[in-house]
Design a protein around this motif. Sequence first.
Motif, PDB file in Angstrom:
ATOM      1  N   TRP A 116       0.794  -1.221   0.000  1.00 29.91           N
ATOM      2  CA  TRP A 116       0.000   0.000   0.000  1.00 29.91           C
ATOM      3  C   TRP A 116       0.835   1.283   0.000  1.00 29.91           C
ATOM      4  CZ3 TRP A 116       0.346   3.644   3.747  1.00 29.91           C
ATOM      5  CH2 TRP A 116       0.800   3.264   5.015  1.00 29.91           C
ATOM      6  N   PRO A 117       2.005   1.356   0.630  1.00 29.27           N
ATOM      7  CA  PRO A 117       2.769   2.601   0.503  1.00 29.27           C
ATOM      8  C   PRO A 117       3.179   2.902  -0.935  1.00 29.27           C
ATOM      9  CG  PRO A 117       3.562   1.303   2.359  1.00 29.27           C
ATOM     10  CD  PRO A 117       2.661   0.420   1.573  1.00 29.27           C
ATOM     11  N   LEU A 118       3.570   1.841  -1.662  1.00 25.55           N
ATOM     12  CA  LEU A 118       3.927   2.043  -3.065  1.00 25.55           C
ATOM     13  C   LEU A 118       2.692   2.348  -3.895  1.00 25.55           C
ATOM     14  CD1 LEU A 118       6.558  -0.804  -3.613  1.00 25.55           C
ATOM     15  CD2 LEU A 118       6.909   1.567  -2.874  1.00 25.55           C
ATOM     16  N   GLY A 119       1.565   1.735  -3.551  1.00 26.29           N
ATOM     17  CA  GLY A 119       0.325   2.034  -4.266  1.00 26.29           C
ATOM     18  C   GLY A 119      -0.081   3.490  -4.103  1.00 26.29           C
ATOM     19  N   LEU A 173       7.201   8.591   1.004  1.00 23.22           N
ATOM     20  CA  LEU A 173       6.623   7.282   1.286  1.00 23.22           C
ATOM     21  C   LEU A 173       7.563   6.162   0.856  1.00 23.22           C
ATOM     22  CD1 LEU A 173       2.850   7.685   0.314  1.00 23.22           C
ATOM     23  CD2 LEU A 173       3.750   7.084   2.570  1.00 23.22           C
ATOM     24  N   LEU A 174       8.159   6.310  -0.304  1.00 22.91           N
ATOM     25  CA  LEU A 174       9.092   5.295  -0.785  1.00 22.91           C
ATOM     26  C   LEU A 174      10.279   5.171   0.174  1.00 22.91           C
ATOM     27  CD1 LEU A 174      10.118   4.841  -4.495  1.00 22.91           C
ATOM     28  CD2 LEU A 174      11.761   4.488  -2.662  1.00 22.91           C
ATOM     29  N   LEU A 231      19.538  -0.311  -0.113  1.00 24.92           N
ATOM     30  CA  LEU A 231      19.900   0.289  -1.400  1.00 24.92           C
ATOM     31  C   LEU A 231      18.849   1.310  -1.821  1.00 24.92           C
ATOM     32  CD1 LEU A 231      21.526   0.498  -4.023  1.00 24.92           C
ATOM     33  CD2 LEU A 231      20.323  -1.552  -4.849  1.00 24.92           C
ATOM     34  N   SER A 232      17.575   0.991  -1.620  1.00 27.76           N
ATOM     35  CA  SER A 232      16.502   1.938  -1.927  1.00 27.76           C
ATOM     36  C   SER A 232      16.626   3.199  -1.084  1.00 27.76           C
ATOM     37  CB  SER A 232      15.146   1.276  -1.703  1.00 27.76           C
ATOM     38  OG  SER A 232      14.093   2.173  -1.968  1.00 27.76           O
ATOM     39  N   VAL A 233      16.918   3.022   0.209  1.00 28.80           N
ATOM     40  CA  VAL A 233      17.100   4.177   1.101  1.00 28.80           C
ATOM     41  C   VAL A 233      18.251   5.049   0.608  1.00 28.80           C
ATOM     42  CG1 VAL A 233      17.772   4.868   3.430  1.00 28.80           C
ATOM     43  CG2 VAL A 233      16.119   3.024   3.107  1.00 28.80           C
ATOM     44  N   ALA A 234      19.383   4.421   0.285  1.00 28.11           N
ATOM     45  CA  ALA A 234      20.561   5.172  -0.135  1.00 28.11           C
ATOM     46  C   ALA A 234      20.335   5.868  -1.469  1.00 28.11           C
ATOM     47  CB  ALA A 234      21.762   4.238  -0.225  1.00 28.11           C
ATOM     48  N   ALA A 235      19.696   5.178  -2.424  1.00 30.70           N
ATOM     49  CA  ALA A 235      19.447   5.783  -3.733  1.00 30.70           C
ATOM     50  C   ALA A 235      18.529   6.992  -3.611  1.00 30.70           C
ATOM     51  CB  ALA A 235      18.836   4.747  -4.677  1.00 30.70           C
ATOM     52  N   THR A 236      17.489   6.878  -2.794  1.00 33.56           N
ATOM     53  CA  THR A 236      16.580   8.008  -2.593  1.00 33.56           C
ATOM     54  C   THR A 236      17.296   9.164  -1.910  1.00 33.56           C
ATOM     55  OG1 THR A 236      14.721   6.460  -2.395  1.00 33.56           O
ATOM     56  CG2 THR A 236      14.361   8.716  -1.617  1.00 33.56           C
ATOM     57  N   THR A 237      18.184   8.861  -0.987  1.00 34.82           N
ATOM     58  CA  THR A 237      18.963   9.900  -0.318  1.00 34.82           C
ATOM     59  C   THR A 237      19.843  10.641  -1.317  1.00 34.82           C
ATOM     60  OG1 THR A 237      18.989   8.654   1.755  1.00 34.82           O
ATOM     61  CG2 THR A 237      20.683  10.348   1.470  1.00 34.82           C
ATOM     62  N   GLN A 238      20.524   9.888  -2.167  1.00 32.88           N
ATOM     63  CA  GLN A 238      21.386  10.525  -3.167  1.00 32.88           C
ATOM     64  C   GLN A 238      20.588  11.434  -4.091  1.00 32.88           C
ATOM     65  OE1 GLN A 238      23.448   7.847  -5.846  1.00 32.88           O
ATOM     66  NE2 GLN A 238      23.815   9.509  -7.292  1.00 32.88           N
ATOM     67  N   ALA A 248       2.842  19.637  -6.284  1.00 34.34           N
ATOM     68  CA  ALA A 248       4.237  19.415  -5.906  1.00 34.34           C
ATOM     69  C   ALA A 248       4.344  18.658  -4.591  1.00 34.34           C
ATOM     70  CB  ALA A 248       4.975  20.753  -5.807  1.00 34.34           C
ATOM     71  N   LEU A 249       3.472  18.980  -3.643  1.00 30.61           N
ATOM     72  CA  LEU A 249       3.483  18.266  -2.368  1.00 30.61           C
ATOM     73  C   LEU A 249       3.131  16.791  -2.562  1.00 30.61           C
ATOM     74  CD1 LEU A 249       1.858  20.881   0.041  1.00 30.61           C
ATOM     75  CD2 LEU A 249       4.254  20.174  -0.058  1.00 30.61           C
ATOM     76  N   MET A 250       2.296  16.488  -3.569  1.00 32.85           N
ATOM     77  CA  MET A 250       2.015  15.083  -3.870  1.00 32.85           C
ATOM     78  C   MET A 250       3.286  14.365  -4.315  1.00 32.85           C
ATOM     79  SD  MET A 250      -1.611  15.199  -5.911  1.00 32.85           S
ATOM     80  CE  MET A 250      -3.084  15.933  -5.181  1.00 32.85           C
ATOM     81  N   VAL A 251       4.090  15.008  -5.142  1.00 33.05           N
ATOM     82  CA  VAL A 251       5.342  14.403  -5.588  1.00 33.05           C
ATOM     83  C   VAL A 251       6.274  14.177  -4.407  1.00 33.05           C
ATOM     84  CG1 VAL A 251       7.383  14.711  -7.046  1.00 33.05           C
ATOM     85  CG2 VAL A 251       5.138  15.441  -7.878  1.00 33.05           C
ATOM     86  N   PHE A 252       6.425  15.195  -3.569  1.00 34.68           N
ATOM     87  CA  PHE A 252       7.322  15.071  -2.416  1.00 34.68           C
ATOM     88  C   PHE A 252       6.843  13.982  -1.460  1.00 34.68           C
ATOM     89  CE2 PHE A 252       7.920  19.915  -3.058  1.00 34.68           C
ATOM     90  CZ  PHE A 252       8.669  19.675  -4.195  1.00 34.68           C
ATOM     91  N   LEU A 253       5.521  13.884  -1.270  1.00 37.58           N
ATOM     92  CA  LEU A 253       4.979  12.867  -0.387  1.00 37.58           C
ATOM     93  C   LEU A 253       5.207  11.468  -0.952  1.00 37.58           C
ATOM     94  CD1 LEU A 253       3.400  12.016   2.111  1.00 37.58           C
ATOM     95  CD2 LEU A 253       1.271  12.445   0.852  1.00 37.58           C
ATOM     96  N   ALA A 254       5.087  11.325  -2.265  1.00 34.72           N
ATOM     97  CA  ALA A 254       5.315  10.024  -2.896  1.00 34.72           C
ATOM     98  C   ALA A 254       6.750   9.554  -2.666  1.00 34.72           C
ATOM     99  CB  ALA A 254       5.020  10.111  -4.393  1.00 34.72           C
ATOM    100  N   VAL A 255       7.713  10.454  -2.832  1.00 32.37           N
ATOM    101  CA  VAL A 255       9.112  10.097  -2.607  1.00 32.37           C
ATOM    102  C   VAL A 255       9.361   9.794  -1.136  1.00 32.37           C
ATOM    103  CG1 VAL A 255      11.500  10.898  -2.789  1.00 32.37           C
ATOM    104  CG2 VAL A 255       9.860  11.461  -4.588  1.00 32.37           C
TER     105      VAL A 255
END
Length: 467
Positions: free
Chosen positions: A54-57, A386-387, A406-413, A377-384
């Motif tokens: 559900w978070p990805l959904g 959540l991921l 790896l997902s955490v690190a990639a999103t951080t970068q 824009a807040l929807m985009v930021f919230l989606a990222v």
Amino acid sequence: MRGLSFWIIVFSPLPFASVRPVWSHLYAVLVAVGLLAYVFDRWRAGRAMPGVPWPLGIAGILMALVALWGYLQAVPGLFPAWQHPIWAETASVLGDPSLKGYLSLTPERTLTVAIKYLSYIGFGLLVVWHARRQRNVELLLKIFVAAQAGYALYGLSVYFSGLETILWFDKTAYRGVLTSTFVNRNSYATYAGLGVLASLALVLRYLRQTLVAEKSHRTKLREFIETLTSRGWLPPMVMLMCFVAVLLTGSRMGLTAMLVASSLLLAAWTVRLQRGQARTLGSMMLGVLLGFLLFNFVLSGALTTERFSRLFEDGDGRFLVYPLMLDAISERPWTGYGLGSFESAFRLFRDGSVTAFFDRGHNDYLEMIMDVGWPAALMVFLAVALLFLFAWYLSRRRTDYEYALLSVAATTQIAIHSSVDFSMQMPAVVFGYLCIALLGLAHWSHGDRSSVQVAEMDRAPQHAALS
């Protein structure tokens, strides 16, 4: 047939990071074919469609709403009271009161970007569906690492040969630095940084499996070294190649974001090791790994170090642009100027303080708000967000946690570099990021089970695997 869509991982960096609209439309077609083929295969096999955590959904729905808003921005005559005044002025100058306006300043460009967003969502959905099988996770990650090796090797070859070309075209910018098949060095630094993280995750995964084995420390160390010098040499070699490539791009924030993300990945991984001798041995091996990275920095980091020093001496023109972008946002905070309309909108606000040409805002956060307004824009930021949070949650609950980290690190970068550049506007970077960020998030169990165990609960027939 649906496996064709994953060739995007391999070929999207080739034609100048696929920044031209023709490539975006081609990838949209490939993703659509991949989705239809997947649905057809499940229907033919008599199996229900797999679910999505559900978070990805929710993240996907938020991004779909932003894409829908982009389409609405490009619909002629929609919401006349919200349209930019420039359309009324244009109708007056042309003497055509029937001329319909738009919410977007550049409706054609807005439609193109909206199509990109939909293709990104579809590609992410394919990654999540296929990643329900462990062998597909490993296959896709290896494909990504192999692609990184190819583009890093090409970039290093061109750089050290002294050629100033991208494929068979002469460079028009960033001469004297490494850009591989990208035009912009900062965008390639982001892409190669993802290669460093993906390769590092593979190395750490094998290292953890070695450390927790019921063997003596000497045997563990010997087997680890034997693996790295035989069949396991590719991931560390790719990691070093991509690290050198990032240094030779001269991208200051590209290097900073990559180092911060790598440090986060290493620290979080080490903390998860069992206390005692396993963690001590792991820390020692990590020290050796960091030593290699430091050695490469000494050999190849002069260019980036010199650019860091000039930042404080000469400043940076992008910091003159940010206040003007804030002024533009304040005039249309709710509707924005249209997806992809930064260049046209910025012309209305630039002044004499900005002497360089800016077709992008060099800050994806401000540019996103400027394009679609605060709500979208807040929807985009919230989606990222959540991921990121979902990946961090899974990394704390799973026994095989490298892919989630790896997902955490990639999103951080990506989050760090997006504050001063526009790498996430390059389709090649987005597809690469989605691939490695979603691979470890396809399964969600409330218990402390590994992704392999969860995958075994949803086995599919052999012909439904990635093909």
